[in-house]
Design a protein around this motif. Structure first.
Motif: not given
Length: 330
Positions: A110-111, A129, A131
């Motif tokens: 979801n991240a 993106n 993370t």
């Protein structure tokens, strides 16, 4: 008065003999201990591949196809053909990224921003993106791998602007692209290194279970039988000193596949590889003695010896090659 008895200690020779005996025992036990440790690591590697295979099959249950290698998750395939379209956008999202929900990694999934794309970056190397891209997923790392779990990412495709700089997390497991020749080298195999569709066609040329294309493979397309078709296997990166950028990011579609036109555990030297040599990035290899663990499309995991016939190895990677492969040939 009675004299006390004289106490006799160990002589130097006796001490040396005892030390020598202990050294011999350690020398005899050490290989057994190391073998036991490697057996445990290899067993854990099998478990990792089993998880990837089961997650892929669960993905198939939901989408009727295995993950596509570019674009968003695939949609329902044409029943007769066993193929399904993915997103037409070139977002280079790997199959490993797409099975995260089936691996109980939904927060990480979801991240990830699947929709971002521009002329300066795509989702796979976007700073938006980082993370996710910098997150190490333990299931993607073989326990026998002792190298770096990250790579310094570098831009590698025309059209993308400045590369994303940072420690991108890697994968030790890559999906089966098929028996495609890597073009830059000479091993036998099917032409077209990434398996993209030929001009004017929509069918990818890659003959494995994953490829760099906007279509996806369903089980119906594996007419050779899922128990005779490789899904994914060990793909250890080479020594970092050999390459400027190891091509092993788990999130990028181009970096999460390997081919069988290159023999298992192929030996390289600094003289015959470079950053532009796909052999160095798309071969199946492991630190397990004598071979590589592979997950098959039916969910089983087998150890394939590096002494396997190259013809048989390539045949195992094709989903519809029509080859007859006996179980005792691998």
């Amino acid at each position: 008065m009675r004299a006390s008895a004289t106490r006799r200690g160990f002589t130097l020779i006796e001490l040396l003999v005892v030390i020598a005996i202990i050294a011999v025992l350690i020398a005899l036990l050490l290989p057994a201990v190391q073998a036991a440790r490697e057996a445990a690591r290899r067993s854990n590697c099998v478990n990792n591949l089993k998880q990837l295979a089961l997650a892929s099959m669960n993905y198939h249950d939901v989408n009727n196809v295995f993950p596509t290698q570019i674009g968003s998750p695939a949609t329902t395939p044409t029943p007769a053909a066993g193929y399904g379209p993915g997103s037409p956008s070139d977002t280079r999202v790997s199959w490993l990224m797409q099975i995260l929900p089936q691996m109980e990694q939904m927060p990480l999934y979801n991240a990830y921003n699947f929709s971002w794309a521009s002329t300066t970056d795509s989702v796979w190397n976007s700073p938006r993106n980082t993370t996710v891209l910098f997150t190490k997923v333990s299931t993607f790392i073989c326990p026998s791998y002792a190298g770096d779990a990250t790579q310094i990412q570098k831009g590698d495709y025309v059209g993308l602007a400045a590369p994303l700089n940072g420690a991108i997390s890697i994968t030790n497991y890559k999906g089966n692209l098929g028996d495609n020749n890597t073009l830059y080298s000479s091993p036998a195999g099917f032409a077209n290194n990434f398996g993209d569709p030929a001009a004017g066609t929509t069918q990818p040329t890659a003959r494995g279970m994953f490829w760099r294309g906007t279509m996806a493979v369903g089980m119906a397309a594996a007419v050779d039988g899922t128990s005779n078709t490789l899904l994914a296997g060990d793909a250890m990166p080479l020594d970092r000193s050999f390459l400027i950028a190891p091509f092993t990011s788990w999130a990028d579609s181009n970096q999460a596949v390997a081919v069988t036109s290159i023999p298992i555990n192929w030996k390289y030297t600094p003289a015959n590889i470079s950053v532009t040599t796909p052999d160095s990035s798309y071969s199946f290899r492991s630190n397990h003695s004598g071979g590589v663990n592979f997950a098959f499309a039916d969910g089983s995991v087998h150890f394939i010896k590096e002494s396997i016939s190259p013809v048989t190895f390539r045949a195992l990677s094709t989903r519809a090659g029509g080859e007859i492969i006996s179980s005792d040939s691998f």
